[in-house]
Scaffold this motif. Structure first.
Motif: not given
Length: 182
Positions: A38-49, A158-161, A171-172
């Motif tokens: 989870x220590x990636x910019x991609x994950x940090x930028x996701x809306x968390x359920x 995972x589905x809620x993400x 962006x990746x």
């Protein structure tokens, strides 16, 4: 000549197997965790359920589950002569190895749909493995029930993400925008 093992011999066999299976499961699980996280910019930028637990919950839950899984497999492995013992171990091994790929798929490849598929396979294959394990040792099957519950929770999470981030998130790493369609 068939000789039944004494209770002390059965306990010793279980402990020997546990000294092998618990560290093995921990090693596989923690190694899989190195393939993404989870220590990636991609994950940090996701809306968390809303059901996303505190980050500290994951290492605690997984360590506990890995120990329970290792003990369960030790119970099955030490059931010498039990009908279906080898099949139960083999089916669970395939299930576990494939399911540990979720970290690479979700975090490493940043693919929430494929992550959902890995978890779907994980639950289906665990139900099969659980039925086989249950036939060998009921107590081993009971030890796997928290793992089944956690995989079901992970599938919902995972589905809620995916639902909260229908565009696939930010962006990746190579700059290409990721898109996900439902």
């Amino acid at each position: 000549m068939n000789v039944l093992a004494s209770p002390a011999q059965l306990r010793a066999s279980f402990f020997r197997w546990a000294l092998f299976t618990v560290p093995l499961v921990l090693l596989i699980g923690f190694s899989a965790g190195q393939l993404g996280g989870p220590d990636t910019p991609w994950f940090a930028g996701l809306v968390k359920p809303a059901i996303f637990p505190p980050t500290i919950a994951f290492p605690i839950a997984w360590t506990t589950l890995f120990v329970l899984i290792g003990l369960s497999m030790a119970l099955v492995a030490s059931a010498w002569g039990a009908h279906g013992r080898g099949l139960a171990l083999a089916v669970f091994a395939v299930h576990f190895i494939v399911t540990q790929g979720w970290t690479l798929v979700f975090f490493g490849m940043q693919n929430m749909i494929a992550g959902l598929m890995v978890l779907g396979f994980g639950i289906a294959s665990l139900l099969i493995a659980l039925a086989l394990v249950w036939r060998v040792r009921r107590s081993a099957g009971l030890l796997l029930l928290p793992y089944l519950a956690w995989l079901c929770f992970a599938l919902v999470l995972n589905y809620q993400f995916l639902a909260a981030n229908p565009d696939g998130g930010p962006q990746n790493a190579d700059g290409a925008e990721m898109t996900v369609t439902l």
